[in-house]
Design a protein around this motif. Structure first.
Motif, PDB file in Angstrom:
ATOM      1  N   ILE A   1      -8.918  30.853 -10.014  1.00 13.30           N
ATOM      2  CA  ILE A   1      -8.495  30.193  -8.768  1.00 13.30           C
ATOM      3  C   ILE A   1      -8.983  28.744  -8.738  1.00 13.30           C
ATOM      4  CG2 ILE A   1      -8.741  30.209  -6.252  1.00 13.30           C
ATOM      5  CD1 ILE A   1      -8.906  33.277  -6.426  1.00 13.30           C
ATOM      6  N   GLU A   2     -10.197  28.514  -9.245  1.00 11.94           N
ATOM      7  CA  GLU A   2     -10.721  27.145  -9.279  1.00 11.94           C
ATOM      8  C   GLU A   2      -9.875  26.268 -10.197  1.00 11.94           C
ATOM      9  OE1 GLU A   2     -15.017  24.898  -9.379  1.00 11.94           O
ATOM     10  OE2 GLU A   2     -14.819  26.839 -10.385  1.00 11.94           O
ATOM     11  N   ASN A   3      -9.419  26.811 -11.333  1.00 12.62           N
ATOM     12  CA  ASN A   3      -8.528  26.048 -12.212  1.00 12.62           C
ATOM     13  C   ASN A   3      -7.228  25.686 -11.487  1.00 12.62           C
ATOM     14  OD1 ASN A   3     -10.182  25.902 -14.402  1.00 12.62           O
ATOM     15  ND2 ASN A   3      -9.190  27.528 -15.566  1.00 12.62           N
ATOM     16  N   ALA A   4      -6.688  26.655 -10.739  1.00 18.84           N
ATOM     17  CA  ALA A   4      -5.455  26.386  -9.989  1.00 18.84           C
ATOM     18  C   ALA A   4      -5.678  25.279  -8.958  1.00 18.84           C
ATOM     19  CB  ALA A   4      -4.982  27.665  -9.303  1.00 18.84           C
ATOM     20  N   LEU A   5      -6.835  25.274  -8.318  1.00 19.56           N
ATOM     21  CA  LEU A   5      -7.145  24.232  -7.335  1.00 19.56           C
ATOM     22  C   LEU A   5      -7.349  22.874  -8.002  1.00 19.56           C
ATOM     23  CD1 LEU A   5      -9.612  26.270  -5.098  1.00 19.56           C
ATOM     24  CD2 LEU A   5      -7.431  25.297  -4.338  1.00 19.56           C
ATOM     25  N   LYS A   6      -8.011  22.854  -9.149  1.00 21.23           N
ATOM     26  CA  LYS A   6      -8.291  21.593  -9.835  1.00 21.23           C
ATOM     27  C   LYS A   6      -7.024  20.886 -10.286  1.00 21.23           C
ATOM     28  CE  LYS A   6     -12.697  22.888 -12.023  1.00 21.23           C
ATOM     29  NZ  LYS A   6     -13.288  23.257 -13.337  1.00 21.23           N
ATOM     30  N   TYR A   7      -6.125  21.660 -10.887  1.00 21.15           N
ATOM     31  CA  TYR A   7      -5.009  21.048 -11.595  1.00 21.15           C
ATOM     32  C   TYR A   7      -3.678  21.119 -10.835  1.00 21.15           C
ATOM     33  CZ  TYR A   7      -8.435  21.232 -15.304  1.00 21.15           C
ATOM     34  OH  TYR A   7      -9.582  21.082 -16.036  1.00 21.15           O
ATOM     35  N   SER A   8      -3.704  21.536  -9.584  1.00 19.14           N
ATOM     36  CA  SER A   8      -2.478  21.546  -8.787  1.00 19.14           C
ATOM     37  C   SER A   8      -2.426  20.301  -7.903  1.00 19.14           C
ATOM     38  CB  SER A   8      -2.403  22.804  -7.929  1.00 19.14           C
ATOM     39  OG  SER A   8      -3.473  22.842  -6.996  1.00 19.14           O
ATOM     40  N   ARG A   9      -1.232  19.937  -7.523  1.00 19.85           N
ATOM     41  CA  ARG A   9      -1.076  18.791  -6.621  1.00 19.85           C
ATOM     42  C   ARG A   9      -1.605  19.155  -5.233  1.00 19.85           C
ATOM     43  NH1 ARG A   9       3.746  19.029  -9.485  1.00 19.85           N
ATOM     44  NH2 ARG A   9       4.708  20.239  -7.805  1.00 19.85           N
ATOM     45  N   PRO A  10      -2.171  18.199  -4.513  1.00 16.78           N
ATOM     46  CA  PRO A  10      -2.695  18.495  -3.162  1.00 16.78           C
ATOM     47  C   PRO A  10      -1.654  19.095  -2.234  1.00 16.78           C
ATOM     48  CG  PRO A  10      -3.444  16.340  -3.906  1.00 16.78           C
ATOM     49  CD  PRO A  10      -2.441  16.807  -4.918  1.00 16.78           C
ATOM     50  N   SER A  11      -0.390  18.719  -2.425  1.00 16.65           N
ATOM     51  CA  SER A  11       0.662  19.243  -1.549  1.00 16.65           C
ATOM     52  C   SER A  11       1.278  20.544  -2.078  1.00 16.65           C
ATOM     53  CB  SER A  11       1.776  18.196  -1.403  1.00 16.65           C
ATOM     54  OG  SER A  11       2.313  17.874  -2.687  1.00 16.65           O
ATOM     55  N   GLY A  12       0.854  20.963  -3.263  1.00 18.40           N
ATOM     56  CA  GLY A  12       1.461  22.147  -3.868  1.00 18.40           C
ATOM     57  C   GLY A  12       0.849  23.437  -3.353  1.00 18.40           C
ATOM     58  N   LYS A  13       1.613  24.521  -3.483  1.00 15.02           N
ATOM     59  CA  LYS A  13       1.134  25.847  -3.095  1.00 15.02           C
ATOM     60  C   LYS A  13       0.442  26.532  -4.273  1.00 15.02           C
ATOM     61  CE  LYS A  13       4.350  27.394   0.519  1.00 15.02           C
ATOM     62  NZ  LYS A  13       5.349  28.444   0.846  1.00 15.02           N
ATOM     63  N   ILE A  14      -0.428  27.465  -3.913  1.00 18.99           N
ATOM     64  CA  ILE A  14      -1.026  28.345  -4.915  1.00 18.99           C
ATOM     65  C   ILE A  14      -0.676  29.773  -4.525  1.00 18.99           C
ATOM     66  CG2 ILE A  14      -3.180  29.166  -5.943  1.00 18.99           C
ATOM     67  CD1 ILE A  14      -4.337  26.374  -5.404  1.00 18.99           C
ATOM     68  N   PHE A  15      -0.042  30.479  -5.458  1.00 21.38           N
ATOM     69  CA  PHE A  15       0.445  31.835  -5.188  1.00 21.38           C
ATOM     70  C   PHE A  15      -0.511  32.844  -5.833  1.00 21.38           C
ATOM     71  CE2 PHE A  15       3.900  28.851  -5.412  1.00 21.38           C
ATOM     72  CZ  PHE A  15       4.685  29.151  -4.310  1.00 21.38           C
ATOM     73  N   VAL A  16      -1.004  33.780  -5.044  1.00 20.48           N
ATOM     74  CA  VAL A  16      -1.918  34.815  -5.550  1.00 20.48           C
ATOM     75  C   VAL A  16      -1.370  36.177  -5.130  1.00 20.48           C
ATOM     76  CG1 VAL A  16      -4.279  35.696  -5.567  1.00 20.48           C
ATOM     77  CG2 VAL A  16      -3.872  33.232  -5.294  1.00 20.48           C
ATOM     78  N   ARG A  17      -1.202  37.046  -6.090  1.00 22.99           N
ATOM     79  CA  ARG A  17      -0.722  38.401  -5.766  1.00 22.99           C
ATOM     80  C   ARG A  17      -1.438  39.417  -6.647  1.00 22.99           C
ATOM     81  NH1 ARG A  17       2.885  40.646  -9.299  1.00 22.99           N
ATOM     82  NH2 ARG A  17       3.756  39.290 -10.928  1.00 22.99           N
ATOM     83  N   CYS A  18      -1.498  40.644  -6.176  1.00 21.09           N
ATOM     84  CA  CYS A  18      -2.065  41.733  -6.969  1.00 21.09           C
ATOM     85  C   CYS A  18      -1.337  43.026  -6.621  1.00 21.09           C
ATOM     86  CB  CYS A  18      -3.573  41.873  -6.751  1.00 21.09           C
ATOM     87  SG  CYS A  18      -4.046  42.472  -5.116  1.00 21.09           S
ATOM     88  N   CYS A  19      -1.213  43.897  -7.605  1.00 21.08           N
ATOM     89  CA  CYS A  19      -0.552  45.181  -7.404  1.00 21.08           C
ATOM     90  C   CYS A  19      -0.936  46.107  -8.543  1.00 21.08           C
ATOM     91  CB  CYS A  19       0.974  45.013  -7.339  1.00 21.08           C
ATOM     92  SG  CYS A  19       1.691  44.367  -8.854  1.00 21.08           S
ATOM     93  N   ALA A  20      -0.621  47.388  -8.381  1.00 22.87           N
ATOM     94  CA  ALA A  20      -0.850  48.383  -9.432  1.00 22.87           C
ATOM     95  C   ALA A  20       0.474  48.655 -10.131  1.00 22.87           C
ATOM     96  CB  ALA A  20      -1.413  49.666  -8.838  1.00 22.87           C
ATOM     97  N   CYS A  21       0.443  48.637 -11.471  1.00 24.87           N
ATOM     98  CA  CYS A  21       1.683  48.852 -12.220  1.00 24.87           C
ATOM     99  C   CYS A  21       1.348  49.341 -13.624  1.00 24.87           C
ATOM    100  CB  CYS A  21       2.493  47.560 -12.282  1.00 24.87           C
ATOM    101  SG  CYS A  21       4.088  47.733 -13.097  1.00 24.87           S
ATOM    102  N   ASP A  22       1.991  50.439 -14.037  1.00 20.00           N
ATOM    103  CA  ASP A  22       1.866  50.973 -15.403  1.00 20.00           C
ATOM    104  C   ASP A  22       0.415  51.242 -15.809  1.00 20.00           C
ATOM    105  OD1 ASP A  22       4.640  50.767 -15.682  1.00 20.00           O
ATOM    106  OD2 ASP A  22       4.498  48.708 -16.423  1.00 20.00           O
ATOM    107  N   GLY A  23      -0.382  51.754 -14.875  1.00 22.97           N
ATOM    108  CA  GLY A  23      -1.760  52.099 -15.204  1.00 22.97           C
ATOM    109  C   GLY A  23      -2.725  50.930 -15.211  1.00 22.97           C
ATOM    110  N   PHE A  24      -2.268  49.763 -14.725  1.00 22.86           N
ATOM    111  CA  PHE A  24      -3.125  48.581 -14.703  1.00 22.86           C
ATOM    112  C   PHE A  24      -3.113  47.963 -13.305  1.00 22.86           C
ATOM    113  CE2 PHE A  24      -2.100  48.836 -19.200  1.00 22.86           C
ATOM    114  CZ  PHE A  24      -3.291  48.478 -19.812  1.00 22.86           C
ATOM    115  N   ALA A  25      -4.238  47.346 -12.976  1.00 22.19           N
ATOM    116  CA  ALA A  25      -4.271  46.461 -11.812  1.00 22.19           C
ATOM    117  C   ALA A  25      -3.830  45.090 -12.314  1.00 22.19           C
ATOM    118  CB  ALA A  25      -5.679  46.385 -11.240  1.00 22.19           C
TER     119      ALA A  25
END
Length: 350
Positions: free
Chosen positions: A255-279
């Motif tokens: 998440i820190e990398n996404a904050l460092k290298y994204s534009r100030p006006s840009g969005k950061i998308f974070v999602r999580c789910c369970a699929c095929d035996g993996f988180a």
């Protein structure tokens, strides 16, 4: 495909059986002939019979020794080659390799025999030791370089302040010294984390961790340092049996990398789910992106894609992420397009 062409125990058993078979034949033949000659009255006396038996025993021993000697000589050839390679490796020559004889009939077998398998594994060990030695040298070189830069800056700025400057400049130089000191502190902290992960110590995977909650906490914590940034969250309730500390370190770095290298006006998308035996966790930014030729190097230690952002990190963050995921049995892959953004996708076993 079978594993061995012939096992060592079969090899030794074959030659031993052959030797003792020949011996038994000779002894039986000699006894029969002796008995026959004795009946015919052609033996001079008792001692002549004893002498004949002694001669037969000596001949038998010589035949046995000859057969076993040449049979075991063939067996010990790979052992001698292996011994030479192991001695060289023990003396620090990690480029040494045990010679492996390629047999024309080995196409249907993985190894000739157990010693052939041992030769292959010794060569693998030497290859890994050689790679480890190279990494160690590169690591020491990189650490020296990375520490030299902030130390030189601190020394130069301190000399300027001691030489006498205006109060305004002194304040500015002091702030720069503080920034370089913080950078040096972060570098040492990251190296310490990486060293602990590299030590190979057993990692406990017996904690129940709510990944969605960890992600929320990391976003709240990091937002205080990077100001108000727009996040779009799609976090399904998700629990895994893993190590909470390592997982938290992974999310913070990504998440820190996404904050460092994204534009100030840009969005950061974070999602999580369970699929095929993996988180599965995805962290995507709308930042500067990474070119394809640089994407393969992002997990290398001290590697930084953009020199203009060098002061923002130590170049160890993704190395820590990859090492932690290896310990957790997880996976990570990156997808990026210059000028569009970068997405990190992580899989953790449920």
């Amino acid at each position: 495909m079978k594993k061995y062409l012939i096992s060592l125990k079969s090899f030794i058993a074959f030659y031993s059986s052959l030797a003792f078979g020949v011996i038994n034949f000779i002894v039986c033949f000699a006894v029969c002939m002796l008995f026959y000659i004795g009946i015919g009255g052609k033996i001079g006396g008792f001692w002549d019979g004893v002498a004949l038996c002694a001669i037969i025993c000596l001949i038998t021993m010589a035949l046995n020794f000859t057969l076993l000697y040449f049979g075991l000589k063939i067996l010990f050839r790979p052992i001698k080659r292996l011994l030479g390679a192991i001695t060289a490796i023990a003396n620090g020559d990690f480029e040494a390799r045990a010679e492996r004889k390629i047999h024309r009939y080995r196409t249907d077998y993985v190894y000739m025999h157990e010693l052939d398998e041992l030769v292959v594994n010794v060569n693998k060990m030497a290859q890994k030791l050689q790679k480890h030695e190279q990494l160690q040298k590169e690591f020491v070189s990189n650490v020296s370089h990375e520490m030299k830069t902030p130390i030189s800056s601190i020394a130069a700025l301190s000399e300027m302040i001691e030489g006498g400057v205006s109060e305004e400049r002194a304040v500015r130089y002091a702030a720069s010294i503080g920034a370089e000191a913080n950078r040096l502190s972060k570098l040492c902290t990251d190296m310490l984390k990486l060293t602990r992960l590299d030590s190979g110590a057993a990692v406990r995977l017996d904690e129940t961790v709510r990944i969605d909650e960890q992600l929320r906490q990391c976003i709240i914590s990091l937002s205080q340092s990077y100001g108000e940034r727009e996040f779009e969250l799609n976090l399904s309730p998700l629990s895994v049996r893993s190590n909470a500390g390592l997982l938290n370190q992974i999310w913070r770095n990504l998440i820190e990398n996404a904050l460092k290298y994204s534009r100030p006006s840009g969005k950061i998308f974070v999602r999580c789910c369970a699929c095929d035996g993996f988180a599965q966790v995805s962290i995507k930014d709308e930042g500067i992106g990474i070119s394809r030729e640089k994407l393969d190097k992002i997990f290398d230690r001290f590697y930084q894609c953009e020199e203009s952002h060098k002061e923002l990190g130590s170049g160890l963050g993704l190395s820590i992420v990859r090492t932690a995921l290896d310990l957790l049995g997880g996976q990570i892959e990156y997808e990026s397009e210059p000028g569009v953004g970068t997405e990190a996708r992580v899989k953790i076993p449920l």
